[in-house]
Write a protein that holds these residues in place. Sequence first.
Motif, mmCIF file in Angstrom:
data_model
loop_
_atom_site.group_PDB
_atom_site.id
_atom_site.type_symbol
_atom_site.label_atom_id
_atom_site.label_comp_id
_atom_site.label_asym_id
_atom_site.label_seq_id
_atom_site.Cartn_x
_atom_site.Cartn_y
_atom_site.Cartn_z
ATOM 1 N N UNK A 1 6.384 -14.727 33.804
ATOM 2 C CA UNK A 1 7.345 -15.676 34.370
ATOM 3 C C UNK A 1 8.263 -16.281 33.320
ATOM 4 N N UNK A 2 7.685 -16.813 32.263
ATOM 5 C CA UNK A 2 8.499 -17.534 31.272
ATOM 6 C C UNK A 2 9.384 -16.598 30.450
ATOM 7 N N UNK A 3 8.918 -15.371 30.264
ATOM 8 C CA UNK A 3 9.736 -14.436 29.483
ATOM 9 C C UNK A 3 10.896 -13.871 30.287
ATOM 10 N N UNK A 4 10.858 -14.048 31.573
ATOM 11 C CA UNK A 4 11.939 -13.524 32.410
ATOM 12 C C UNK A 4 13.108 -14.494 32.524
ATOM 13 N N UNK A 5 12.967 -15.675 31.925
ATOM 14 C CA UNK A 5 14.082 -16.631 31.931
ATOM 15 C C UNK A 5 14.466 -16.961 30.499
ATOM 16 N N UNK A 6 15.535 -17.757 30.361
ATOM 17 C CA UNK A 6 16.043 -18.066 29.018
ATOM 18 C C UNK A 6 15.345 -19.296 28.438
ATOM 19 N N UNK A 7 15.491 -19.415 27.139
ATOM 20 C CA UNK A 7 14.905 -20.570 26.460
ATOM 21 C C UNK A 7 15.485 -21.886 26.987
ATOM 22 N N UNK A 8 16.773 -21.885 27.342
ATOM 23 C CA UNK A 8 17.387 -23.133 27.806
ATOM 24 C C UNK A 8 17.198 -23.360 29.312
ATOM 25 N N UNK A 9 16.490 -22.470 29.973
ATOM 26 C CA UNK A 9 16.107 -22.745 31.356
ATOM 27 C C UNK A 9 14.937 -23.736 31.342
ATOM 28 N N UNK A 10 14.768 -24.433 32.456
ATOM 29 C CA UNK A 10 13.769 -25.502 32.499
ATOM 30 C C UNK A 10 12.447 -25.014 33.083
ATOM 31 N N UNK A 11 11.379 -25.707 32.741
ATOM 32 C CA UNK A 11 10.075 -25.346 33.309
ATOM 33 C C UNK A 11 9.173 -26.578 33.363
ATOM 34 N N UNK A 12 8.453 -26.720 34.459
ATOM 35 C CA UNK A 12 7.381 -27.714 34.526
ATOM 36 C C UNK A 12 6.099 -26.985 34.929
ATOM 37 N N UNK A 13 4.974 -27.580 34.580
ATOM 38 C CA UNK A 13 3.707 -26.935 34.926
ATOM 39 C C UNK A 13 2.630 -28.020 35.070
ATOM 40 N N UNK A 14 1.394 -27.593 35.199
ATOM 41 C CA UNK A 14 0.316 -28.561 35.394
ATOM 42 C C UNK A 14 -0.605 -28.569 34.176
ATOM 43 N N UNK A 15 -1.688 -29.288 34.313
ATOM 44 C CA UNK A 15 -2.657 -29.368 33.209
ATOM 45 C C UNK A 15 -3.269 -28.010 32.876
ATOM 46 N N UNK A 16 -3.165 -27.047 33.799
ATOM 47 C CA UNK A 16 -3.645 -25.705 33.457
ATOM 48 C C UNK A 16 -2.481 -24.898 32.863
#
Lengths: 323, 318
Positions: free
Chosen positions: B51-66
């Motif tokens: 998932x994270x490698x399919x977007x750019x570094x300047x794209x945003x991401x949130x996640x959980x404690x896992x």
Amino acid sequence: MPNITYAQALNEALREEMKVDPRIFLMGEDIGHHGGIFRVTKDLIDEFGAERVRDTPISESSFVGVGIGAAMAGMRPVVELLFMDFALVAADQIVNQAAKLRYMSGGTVSIPMVVRAQQGGGRGNGAQHSQSFESWLAQVPGLIIVAPSTPADAKGLLKSSIRDGNPVIFIEHKLLYNTKGDVPEGDYSIPIGKAEVKRDGRDITIVSYSRTLLFALEAAETLSQKGIEAEVIDLRTIEPLDMNTILESVKGTGRLLIVHEAHSNCGLGAEIIARMYEQAPDTLIMPPRRLGAKHVPIPVAESLENAVLPQTSDIIQAVEAMF
Amino acid sequence: MPLTPERLQDAYRQMLVIRKFEETIRNLYQQGKIRGSFHPCVGQEATAVGGCWAVRKDDYMTCTYRGHGQALAKGLDVRAAMAEMLGKSTGCSKGKGGSMHFTDPSVGLLGANAIVAAGVPHAAGAALASQLQKKDNVALAYFGEGAVNQGVFLESLNLAVIWKLPLILICENNLYSEMTPSHETTSVVETHKRADGFGFESIQVDGNDVEAMYNAVESAAAKARAGGGPIYIEAMTYRLWGHMMGDPEIYRTKEEVAKAKENEPIVRCGKRLLELGCTADDLTRLDSEAEAIIADALQFAESSAVPEPADAFTDVFI
């Protein structure tokens, strides 16, 4: 100076700030073409469009959360809660998120978001539409809390709040919107964290804010006719609390009464009295007192609501009992 | 850009870094060197990296404690992550956030969250900011299927659709909400069907296949960037370890876990690389490289200073 209402003053603040800062946008229920139930956002959608004056679904936790995310991504959201009571619906986003994300990130993110809401009673809106939450919210590190009482302060403090860079809870009062006052022309702001002496007096210090500040001023006029000169301090900001202005005033008067519409129990009045005893007990010539809502939910019938919320007559009575 | 065989090797190494990170944390935890709780993502590395490698570094991401895996895959420095786990001043949050709150806005990581669905509206807000700023950034929100019963999650689905946000929701469905089988607590446990009901375009993918995950997110991101609105991806995966340290795992059998290990993402990616022409030595080399990255991070973290008590009082306000 133009004489305008509290609601108009807020509207001007929003308009003027939005004109100069494209990062600012508004979100809330019925704020677009309807202009907000108290008309604070009246006509703003015509000037700034539906992108920046954004009607939301009735989903307080998500749209406060969206404000947080947008703020972290470079925007300056001003989020309106229809009633402060609904802050509890969004409590996780306000308390666990907005207030803490900067700290938990070690200062790498910031949340420059204002959450505006009107609170308080006096209008028969019942127990879920009349509460005052500043004491609860002041328990949460990471929130700035302001509560202006006059149109001029409302405009100047809303500008400061939008420019501040931290999460700000901006407390309005439903029965202040139609009150009028002189508002300076041109751009000005009122500093956050600075109380103001709204009336000079030598005999007693009355500390208040928001709507009960007007009651305190009214009471002071009556008391003056009876020979008691009350100094009335408008806190304007609840957090951070300007204790210095209170200490300075009590040095001169020796008596202190705090008046607020929030429930007395574990309230801001108790906090101020505790700090007074911690910081300058010797300046008090008698024990200080506090007046707040009595410990029941806010009822609807006028006779009941007046019995629960502090009235001007209660202030006069409380002050007279201190002489 | 497709995940070429060369990049697939990098992805394999990245998944190993995440796996070894979690194994190292478990060891440190057992030695009493980690405070608080630790919710491992072992077995879920492919959803993070794909998932994270399919977007750019300047794209945003949130996640959980896992979200240790997602944070590292998005670009959080391994040293800063390890130091944060050990409560050091060099940690990504200077020791103030810990295991559940990895944050680094310089790589688009707006924060891991201890409230399972709370980060979803934050990602939606970042997506809204991108839309208002006329940028083409997208936002990813990672969450587990345990988050789909929180009100704010459902509210955010609605908002994302009506505002056509450039938002990619990634549900890691690992079958268990904390310590309870999700089918016991969830009305429609195939969560993408819920998203359908909100008007989402949604898909279900094999979350243990890093290439499938990558392709799904890459095409979702292209659509979202072009103004096509939000996409919901339900990534089927399996958590090989307990919900957190100390979980007795009475809700599943050892046989079930053993069977899941045959399908776990790193083993599968290794097999795929061998099919593509890599040798066993190549895989060993990638493993050693990952090992070295973790050893360096651990050395850095252990030799870093603890925060000064006075630092507890900074970073509240700007």
